[in-house]
Design a protein around this motif. Structure first.
Motif, PDB file in Angstrom:
ATOM      1  N   ARG A 177      34.100  29.969  38.265  1.00 26.74           N
ATOM      2  CA  ARG A 177      35.288  30.295  38.107  1.00 26.74           C
ATOM      3  C   ARG A 177      36.185  28.973  37.460  1.00 26.74           C
ATOM      4  NH1 ARG A 177      33.067  31.430  42.682  1.00 26.74           N
ATOM      5  NH2 ARG A 177      33.630  29.769  43.725  1.00 26.74           N
ATOM      6  N   GLN A 186      41.234  34.481  37.046  1.00 26.69           N
ATOM      7  CA  GLN A 186      41.398  35.520  36.456  1.00 26.69           C
ATOM      8  C   GLN A 186      40.087  35.914  36.344  1.00 26.69           C
ATOM      9  OE1 GLN A 186      44.242  37.183  35.293  1.00 26.69           O
ATOM     10  NE2 GLN A 186      45.186  35.443  35.858  1.00 26.69           N
ATOM     11  N   PRO A 187      39.992  37.148  37.431  1.00 27.64           N
ATOM     12  CA  PRO A 187      38.401  37.540  37.760  1.00 27.64           C
ATOM     13  C   PRO A 187      37.690  37.927  36.577  1.00 27.64           C
ATOM     14  CG  PRO A 187      40.040  38.207  39.246  1.00 27.64           C
ATOM     15  CD  PRO A 187      40.654  37.777  38.207  1.00 27.64           C
ATOM     16  N   GLU A 188      38.232  38.477  35.356  1.00 32.27           N
ATOM     17  CA  GLU A 188      37.418  38.942  34.201  1.00 32.27           C
ATOM     18  C   GLU A 188      37.048  37.823  33.099  1.00 32.27           C
ATOM     19  OE1 GLU A 188      35.968  42.228  33.742  1.00 32.27           O
ATOM     20  OE2 GLU A 188      36.693  41.766  35.930  1.00 32.27           O
ATOM     21  N   GLN A 189      37.666  36.652  33.685  1.00 35.47           N
ATOM     22  CA  GLN A 189      37.319  35.491  32.756  1.00 35.47           C
ATOM     23  C   GLN A 189      36.295  34.618  33.446  1.00 35.47           C
ATOM     24  OE1 GLN A 189      40.978  33.405  31.598  1.00 35.47           O
ATOM     25  NE2 GLN A 189      41.931  35.172  30.825  1.00 35.47           N
ATOM     26  N   TRP A 190      35.806  35.138  34.555  1.00 30.40           N
ATOM     27  CA  TRP A 190      34.895  34.284  35.172  1.00 30.40           C
ATOM     28  C   TRP A 190      33.473  34.517  34.411  1.00 30.40           C
ATOM     29  CZ3 TRP A 190      36.382  36.228  40.933  1.00 30.40           C
ATOM     30  CH2 TRP A 190      37.539  35.578  41.203  1.00 30.40           C
ATOM     31  N   GLN A 191      32.520  33.775  34.918  1.00 29.07           N
ATOM     32  CA  GLN A 191      31.165  34.199  34.217  1.00 29.07           C
ATOM     33  C   GLN A 191      30.210  34.339  35.324  1.00 29.07           C
ATOM     34  OE1 GLN A 191      30.455  34.450  31.145  1.00 29.07           O
ATOM     35  NE2 GLN A 191      32.765  34.223  30.619  1.00 29.07           N
ATOM     36  N   PRO A 193      31.879  38.123  34.644  1.00 28.04           N
ATOM     37  CA  PRO A 193      33.248  38.737  34.920  1.00 28.04           C
ATOM     38  C   PRO A 193      32.961  39.319  36.339  1.00 28.04           C
ATOM     39  CG  PRO A 193      32.849  39.359  32.567  1.00 28.04           C
ATOM     40  CD  PRO A 193      31.475  38.652  33.225  1.00 28.04           C
ATOM     41  N   SER A 195      33.816  42.279  37.316  1.00 34.15           N
ATOM     42  CA  SER A 195      33.513  43.635  36.979  1.00 34.15           C
ATOM     43  C   SER A 195      32.025  43.882  36.589  1.00 34.15           C
ATOM     44  CB  SER A 195      34.274  44.403  35.947  1.00 34.15           C
ATOM     45  OG  SER A 195      34.081  43.624  34.730  1.00 34.15           O
TER      46      SER A 195
END
Length: 418
Positions: A177, A186-191, A193, A195
């Motif tokens: 994060r 931004q959860p969709e920019q985590w590695q 994401p 989702s």
């Protein structure tokens, strides 16, 4: 320290040297300078010297999270920043045990903190980490548990049929994060994401998935089928987690308050919660005006605030909010049971938010230390303290100045910690 710089202490010679020097006592700058000079005089390779000294420093910094275990572990800077405290990881392991799991896949295991907790309660562990050096460090950190497996792999490309066949019946994921700018909310920019991680629920027996997320995650981002838990340790908010399947012990949003040693202060859920973590938190009762202010001000634990449980705790403590949207509550004072739920301040005086008035007050009283807290006011506590108290009185009082809104008006509250 980047991961390539970790490699010298992954070798047996380097690891032995690290542990030998680690026995000399707590790391300090002075000790580091002495060790640096001594090692170079022995013609130890510069890259090994740098790796050893960095590890000694990181081990010292890791003590608040890992306690005595830090003395035998390997770290990277980024890995330590994201690593779960062992007392919190122990609560995760307990969930998997209570859910009846036997073998857990640790997805993005980092340095292995979660895997240590899982293995420590007798769970079998399959840990996966995409970075080669970090995976090697995790394997070293798990050396006391030879039955725990660490594999370098992309967790989004695992063969779940094989994992299920091997007995995996639960999974825990800790996506990266942080980026070059720091924490990323931004959860969709985590590695990977968020989702992509949530999609794994369908692959795991009984949907037994736990996911560590940023404590600042927006409630509207939370899936309806999870328990969303915020965790604090000794009053510091340290993480949030999403729990699915039989790992989900309570619907909706919950707050877990821990002592430094892992003992539970409180485990809270609002009985009026709809059960959907994404719903808007209900508001607390608000005082009609500042004359209704009680003798005490109460600031709930940060985990309570982030979980949206302020209204529930206001009922438990028989308090009311000082203003709309402000997480300061007021009432007659703490009991033995409610003191553990946050910080209590005994109110002495209400003053206007005016520098001249406040400076005059502090000069007349004599103030040794001034703690400044704020909610609902755009001020810098450090800057304000310099303006209001340019010189402390060594014989003066220890006070707390709370800058906030009372029934919609900006005011300051002079108080003492209770």
């Amino acid at each position: 320290m980047d991961n390539n710089a970790l490699k010298p202490v992954l070798e047996p010679k380097g690891f032995r040297l690290l542990n030998e020097l680690g026995s000399l006592g707590p790391y300090s700058r002075e000790l580091g300078e002495k060790l640096n000079a001594g090692l170079r005089s022995r013609e130890v390779a510069p890259e090994l010297v740098a790796a050893v000294l960095t590890q000694l420093q990181l081990r010292e910094e890791a003590k608040p999270k890992f306690g005595e275990f830090a003395a035998g572990m390997l770290f990277t800077r980024k890995g330590l920043e994201q690593a779960t405290r062992l007392v919190v990881a122990a609560t995760h392991a307990a969930r998997f045990r209570h859910a009846g799991c036997h073998k857990v896949a640790d997805l993005g295991c980092g340095l292995g903190a979660e895997s240590l907790a899982f293995a420590g309660v007798g769970l079998l562990v399959e840990a996966f980490e995409i970075d080669e050096a970090t995976a090697a460090a995790a394997l070293m950190n798990l050396r006391a548990f030879p039955e725990a497996h660490v594999t370098q792999a992309d967790v989004t490309a695992l063969n779940w049929a094989d994992l299920r066949a091997s007995g995996v019946d639960g999974a825990f994921a800790d996506p990266a994060r942080r980026d070059e700018r720091g924490r990323n909310l931004q959860p969709e920019q985590w590695q990977p994401p968020l989702s992509a991680i949530l999609a794994l629920r369908e692959e795991i027996p009984n949907r037994n998935l736990g996911v560590k997320v940023a404590p600042g995650i927006a409630h509207e981002s939370l899936p309806a089928d999870c328990e969303s838990e915020w965790v604090s340790v000794d009053g510091d908010l340290v993480e949030a987690g999403l729990w699915f399947g039989t790992l989900r012990e309570s619907p909706g949003r919950t707050a877990l308050l821990l002592e430094k040693d892992g003992h539970v202060r409180a485990n809270l859920r609002d009985p009026e919660d709809s059960g959907d973590p994404a719903t808007v938190a209900r508001p607390a009762k608000i005082i009609p005006d500042e004359t209704a202010l009680g003798a005490w001000l109460f600031e709930p634990d940060a985990a309570i605030i982030r979980a949206g449980l302020v209204a529930h705790v206001a009922q438990l403590t028989e308090t009311a909010s000082v203003s709309t949207g402000i997480a300061y509550l007021t009432g007659d004072g703490p009991s033995e049971d409610t003191r553990k739920l946050g910080a209590w301040f005994e109110i002495e005086k209400i003053l206007p938010f005016d520098d001249k008035v406040l400076r005059t007050e502090f000069k007349a009283r004599g103030v040794r230390s001034l703690e400044i807290k704020k909610r609902g006011a755009e001020v810098s506590p450090a800057t304000l303290r310099k303006r209001l108290l340019p010189k402390a009185d060594p014989q003066g009082e220890d006070l707390v100045l709370i800058v906030t809104r009372l029934a919609g008006r900006h005011r300051t509250i002079l108080a003492r910690r209770g």
